[in-house]
Enzyme design. Sequence first.
Site, PDB file in Angstrom:
ATOM      1  N   SER A 100       9.551   2.345 -15.347  1.00 44.47           N
ATOM      2  CA  SER A 100      10.326   3.463 -15.915  1.00 44.47           C
ATOM      3  C   SER A 100       9.600   3.849 -17.199  1.00 44.47           C
ATOM      4  O   SER A 100       9.922   3.361 -18.278  1.00 44.47           O
ATOM      5  CB  SER A 100      11.762   3.035 -16.226  1.00 44.47           C
ATOM      6  OG  SER A 100      12.415   2.623 -15.055  1.00 44.47           O
ATOM      7  N   LYS A 175      14.028   9.854 -14.196  1.00 45.89           N
ATOM      8  CA  LYS A 175      14.564   8.493 -14.357  1.00 45.89           C
ATOM      9  C   LYS A 175      15.207   8.339 -15.737  1.00 45.89           C
ATOM     10  O   LYS A 175      16.289   7.754 -15.881  1.00 45.89           O
ATOM     11  CB  LYS A 175      13.431   7.480 -14.170  1.00 45.89           C
ATOM     12  CG  LYS A 175      13.788   6.040 -14.486  1.00 45.89           C
ATOM     13  CD  LYS A 175      14.750   5.426 -13.489  1.00 45.89           C
ATOM     14  CE  LYS A 175      15.112   3.992 -13.899  1.00 45.89           C
ATOM     15  NZ  LYS A 175      16.110   3.406 -12.994  1.00 45.89           N
ATOM     16  N   LYS A 244      14.899   1.342 -24.292  1.00 40.54           N
ATOM     17  CA  LYS A 244      13.593   2.019 -24.134  1.00 40.54           C
ATOM     18  C   LYS A 244      13.745   3.307 -23.326  1.00 40.54           C
ATOM     19  O   LYS A 244      13.223   4.364 -23.697  1.00 40.54           O
ATOM     20  CB  LYS A 244      12.615   1.034 -23.464  1.00 40.54           C
ATOM     21  CG  LYS A 244      11.284   1.569 -23.011  1.00 40.54           C
ATOM     22  CD  LYS A 244      11.225   1.952 -21.532  1.00 40.54           C
ATOM     23  CE  LYS A 244      11.621   0.837 -20.588  1.00 40.54           C
ATOM     24  NZ  LYS A 244      11.595   1.207 -19.181  1.00 40.54           N
TER      25      LYS A 244
HETATM   26  P1  NDP Z   1      11.200  -7.750 -16.676  1.00 45.07           P
HETATM   27  O1  NDP Z   1      11.262  -7.865 -18.145  1.00 45.07           O
HETATM   28  O2  NDP Z   1      12.052  -8.612 -15.838  1.00 45.07           O
HETATM   29  O3  NDP Z   1       9.684  -8.006 -16.197  1.00 45.07           O
HETATM   30  C1  NDP Z   1       8.622  -7.373 -16.851  1.00 45.07           C
HETATM   31  C2  NDP Z   1       7.330  -7.642 -16.102  1.00 45.07           C
HETATM   32  O4  NDP Z   1       6.260  -6.993 -16.789  1.00 45.07           O
HETATM   33  C3  NDP Z   1       6.971  -9.120 -16.041  1.00 45.07           C
HETATM   34  O5  NDP Z   1       6.235  -9.341 -14.878  1.00 45.07           O
HETATM   35  C4  NDP Z   1       6.102  -9.281 -17.287  1.00 45.07           C
HETATM   36  O6  NDP Z   1       5.203 -10.358 -17.199  1.00 45.07           O
HETATM   37  C5  NDP Z   1       5.330  -7.987 -17.246  1.00 45.07           C
HETATM   38  N1  NDP Z   1       4.824  -7.591 -18.546  1.00 45.07           N
HETATM   39  C6  NDP Z   1       5.530  -7.374 -19.683  1.00 45.07           C
HETATM   40  N2  NDP Z   1       4.718  -6.926 -20.665  1.00 45.07           N
HETATM   41  C7  NDP Z   1       3.472  -6.886 -20.130  1.00 45.07           C
HETATM   42  C8  NDP Z   1       2.195  -6.529 -20.647  1.00 45.07           C
HETATM   43  N3  NDP Z   1       2.044  -6.087 -21.914  1.00 45.07           N
HETATM   44  N4  NDP Z   1       1.122  -6.615 -19.832  1.00 45.07           N
HETATM   45  C9  NDP Z   1       1.258  -7.055 -18.565  1.00 45.07           C
HETATM   46  N5  NDP Z   1       2.443  -7.409 -18.014  1.00 45.07           N
HETATM   47  C10 NDP Z   1       3.526  -7.311 -18.799  1.00 45.07           C
HETATM   48  O7  NDP Z   1      11.430  -6.211 -16.359  1.00 45.07           O
HETATM   49  P2  NDP Z   1      11.991  -5.545 -15.009  1.00 45.07           P
HETATM   50  O8  NDP Z   1      11.273  -6.103 -13.849  1.00 45.07           O
HETATM   51  O9  NDP Z   1      13.473  -5.575 -15.033  1.00 45.07           O
HETATM   52  O10 NDP Z   1      11.560  -4.021 -15.259  1.00 45.07           O
HETATM   53  C11 NDP Z   1      10.268  -3.518 -14.969  1.00 45.07           C
HETATM   54  C12 NDP Z   1      10.353  -1.996 -15.034  1.00 45.07           C
HETATM   55  O11 NDP Z   1      11.259  -1.544 -14.039  1.00 45.07           O
HETATM   56  C13 NDP Z   1      10.882  -1.474 -16.381  1.00 45.07           C
HETATM   57  O12 NDP Z   1      10.238  -0.271 -16.726  1.00 45.07           O
HETATM   58  C14 NDP Z   1      12.355  -1.241 -16.104  1.00 45.07           C
HETATM   59  O13 NDP Z   1      12.905  -0.278 -16.991  1.00 45.07           O
HETATM   60  C15 NDP Z   1      12.317  -0.807 -14.652  1.00 45.07           C
HETATM   61  N6  NDP Z   1      13.533  -1.004 -13.874  1.00 45.07           N
HETATM   62  C16 NDP Z   1      14.203  -2.207 -13.867  1.00 45.07           C
HETATM   63  C17 NDP Z   1      15.367  -2.357 -13.119  1.00 45.07           C
HETATM   64  C18 NDP Z   1      16.147  -3.644 -13.067  1.00 45.07           C
HETATM   65  O14 NDP Z   1      17.255  -3.642 -12.495  1.00 45.07           O
HETATM   66  N7  NDP Z   1      15.657  -4.755 -13.583  1.00 45.07           N
HETATM   67  C19 NDP Z   1      15.922  -1.210 -12.351  1.00 45.07           C
HETATM   68  C20 NDP Z   1      15.105  -0.033 -12.360  1.00 45.07           C
HETATM   69  C21 NDP Z   1      13.985   0.068 -13.122  1.00 45.07           C
HETATM   70  P3  NDP Z   1       5.603 -11.844 -17.679  1.00 45.07           P
HETATM   71  O15 NDP Z   1       6.116 -12.529 -16.457  1.00 45.07           O
HETATM   72  O16 NDP Z   1       4.318 -12.386 -18.189  1.00 45.07           O
HETATM   73  O17 NDP Z   1       6.630 -11.697 -18.779  1.00 45.07           O
END
Ligand code: NDP
Length: 299
Positions: A100, A175, A244
Site C-alpha cells: 500500500s 487504496k 501511513k
Molecule cells: P508486516 O509489518 O507484517 O510485514 C512487513 C514485511 O516487509 C516483512 O516481510 C518485513 O520484513 C518487510 N520489510 C519491512 N521493512 C523492510 C525494508 N526496509 N526492506 C525490506 N523488507 C522490509 O506488514 P504487512 O504484511 O501487514 O503489510 C505489508 C503491506 O501490505 C503494507 O503496505 C500494508 O499497508 C499492506 N496491507 C496489509 C494488510 C494486512 O491486513 N496486514 C491488508 C492490506 C494491505 P521482516 O520480516 O524482516 O520484518
Amino acid sequence: MTNVAFLGLGAIGRPMAHHLAAPGYSLAVWNRTAVRAAAFKAGLTNADVRHAKTPADAARGAAVVITCLPTSHDVASLLDGPHGLLSAMTKGTVLVDCTSGDPATSQHIAARLSELGIAFLDAPVSGGVVGAEAGTLTVMVGGDVATLERVRPVLETFGEKVVHCGPVGAGHALKAVNQAMLAVHIWSLGEGLVALARAGVQPAVALDVINASSGRSNSSMNLFPPRVVTRAFPRTFKLALLAKDLGIAAQLLREQKVPSPIIQLAAELFSAAHRELGDEADHVEAVKVIERQAGAEIK
Ligand code: NDP
C-alpha cells in the site's frame, strides 16, 4: 511454468505468496529477516519454492517480481546495488508492487524501470489477512492494461477481484482513500460506542442495531464485534501501517486541492494513536485512545 519472485513475507505477504506455491509456478521468496523465508520454504516441502538470499537472487529468471513491503520507499530501497532487483531483472519482466504505497514514489520507480524495458504495476490489495489466506483479495492495479492482462493469472492466485484503476499510482491512490474510510469508520464508531455505553446502551446491543441500520460499515459488522467487544484485539494489520496509509490519503487530497477536514484530522488522530500505542499495536486498537481519554471501555 511461470517463474515468480515474492519479496516481503509479512502478515499479508506470507499468505499471498502461499498461493503461488502451486502447480504451474516456480516461486522464489526473499524476506529481509531470512529466517522467515526459510520457515516459509520449510513448510512447503512438496512445492517448487526456493529461498533466495538476496533480492537479486529472487529476481533472477523471474518473469514477474512481486513486492509487499510497508512503504514505497522500502520497495525503492531494494532496487539498487549488487544485490538489488535491477541487477537481475531483465527486459520484458514486470515488477508488481502489492505494497500500500504512495503514487509519487511508484511513478518514479516506474519511470526508472521503463528505461530498462521493465514494466511496473502498483497493485495494492484489500481484504486483510483472512482474504489473503482465502485467496479472495481485491487487487487494485495502476499501470498499463496490457501488462496487467499479462500478469492477471498470477494476481488471481490470491485475488478474487483484480481491477484496473488507471495509470501508475492509481491503485495506491484508491487504496489510500479506502483506508481513510476505514479509519474514519473505526474512529467515529469508537466515539459513538463509548458515548452509548455511558448513556446505558450495551455495545453489543448498539452494534446489533447499527448493523441493521444505515450507519453500518465493515468496522461495525466485521471488526468491532469480534475484536473490540470481546477485548481480543488480534494483531493482523498494524496501526503504524494504517497511519501511513492516512498520510498518503491526506497528501493526495491536499495535492488534488480537495477541502478535506475529516481525512486530514483522521490522519492526525491515527498518527498520534500510533505514537501512543507503539509499533506493534493493531489498527483497531486505536479505539483504546478514545477509551482512555473518555475513561470508559467498549465492552
Ligand atoms: P508486516 O509489518 O507484517 O510485514 C512487513 C514485511 O516487509 C516483512 O516481510 C518485513 O520484513 C518487510 N520489510 C519491512 N521493512 C523492510 C525494508 N526496509 N526492506 C525490506 N523488507 C522490509 O506488514 P504487512 O504484511 O501487514 O503489510 C505489508 C503491506 O501490505 C503494507 O503496505 C500494508 O499497508 C499492506 N496491507 C496489509 C494488510 C494486512 O491486513 N496486514 C491488508 C492490506 C494491505 P521482516 O520480516 O524482516 O520484518
